[in-house]
Design an enzyme around this catalytic site. Sequence first.
Site, short mmCIF file in Angstrom:
data_model
loop_
_atom_site.label_atom_id
_atom_site.label_comp_id
_atom_site.label_asym_id
_atom_site.label_seq_id
_atom_site.Cartn_x
_atom_site.Cartn_y
_atom_site.Cartn_z
N GLU A 60 -15.14 -29.37 0.80
CA GLU A 60 -14.88 -30.38 1.84
C GLU A 60 -14.32 -31.63 1.17
OE1 GLU A 60 -17.72 -30.98 4.96
OE2 GLU A 60 -16.69 -32.79 5.66
N GLU A 85 -16.21 -37.23 -2.18
CA GLU A 85 -16.19 -38.45 -1.38
C GLU A 85 -16.34 -39.65 -2.32
OE1 GLU A 85 -15.60 -39.39 2.03
OE2 GLU A 85 -15.49 -41.09 0.72
N ASP A 112 -11.67 -38.56 -6.71
CA ASP A 112 -10.59 -38.02 -5.89
C ASP A 112 -10.65 -36.48 -5.84
OD1 ASP A 112 -7.99 -37.27 -5.01
OD2 ASP A 112 -7.20 -39.17 -5.75
N ASP A 134 -8.03 -40.13 6.45
CA ASP A 134 -7.52 -41.48 6.75
C ASP A 134 -6.11 -41.35 7.32
OD1 ASP A 134 -9.81 -42.81 5.74
OD2 ASP A 134 -9.09 -42.47 3.70
N ARG A 209 -19.05 -38.12 11.95
CA ARG A 209 -19.16 -39.51 12.38
C ARG A 209 -17.83 -39.99 12.97
NH1 ARG A 209 -19.03 -44.29 9.38
NH2 ARG A 209 -20.09 -45.99 10.48
N TYR A 210 -16.74 -39.67 12.30
CA TYR A 210 -15.44 -40.14 12.78
C TYR A 210 -15.06 -39.49 14.09
CZ TYR A 210 -14.23 -43.44 9.26
OH TYR A 210 -14.21 -44.58 8.50
#
Length: 229
Positions: A60, A85, A112, A134, A209-210
């Site tokens: 992920e 993350e 990264d 993003d 969450r997003y």
Amino acid sequence: MTEPQSLHARRLFGRRKGWKLRPHQAGLLDTMLPELALVLREGGDPKSYFTAPIDDVWLEIGFGAGEHLAWQADQNPRVGILGAEPFEAGMAKLLSKLALAPTGNVRLYTEDARDILTALPDASLGRIFILFPDPWPKTRHHKRRFIQTEMLDELARVLRPGAELRFATDHASYLEYALERLMAHTSFAWTAQRAEEWKTRPSDWPPTRYEGKAIEVGRPCAYFIFRRV
Ligand SMILES: C[S@@+](CC[C@H](N)C(=O)[O-])C[C@H]1O[C@@H](n2cnc3c(N)ncnc32)[C@H](O)[C@@H]1O
């Protein structure tokens, strides 16, 4: 042993630090993270990163607060889950979840995700998740978007034939941008047969969450499953 992150001076877009962590979360970064940290070996079989017996490895990219990663790890104990993350507070949130419900099949990377991809051998993953990356809405920032044709080449390299790339977004321009590249890529085939399939989150794909934030403000979300041909 080489550590790929030290070999690549990549520029990471996005933030690493946010609000001050609560003492409990900061403590987890000090005590729990070292136990779960992914220490990359160039070309190493990703199954070797786990001590528990596992049948497959999934990755992920940008797991945020880790809702999806924790759920997948819990539901799939025979799958080793790699998570990347760089945002410290997100990592701390996932650690809090794992502290309450430990699983033995998670390895976490605070840098990264591209370092992980570079280190992976060909055809070594069964799934990659890129959930609500993003969006970089300004045209001059589109090159910062994670999904680029060159990145799809790299994802195709590390996925086994028949493996899945799962991608979600609530951003119309990113959706168009990513689909254009995915549809043009000869290594990926879209599995959806009907529109409802990409407008509805599959049952083995928990909310993040997003996604919750998008739904709250009435932005529709799209969920894609592409198969590595
Ligand atoms: C908009 S958030 C979405 C988080 C989560 N997937 C969700 O749906 O709630 C995108 C996340 O991707 C992370 N990210 C951005 N670039 C990354 C990279 N190159 N490698 C790993 N994570 C990255 C960011 O730190 C951020 O937490």
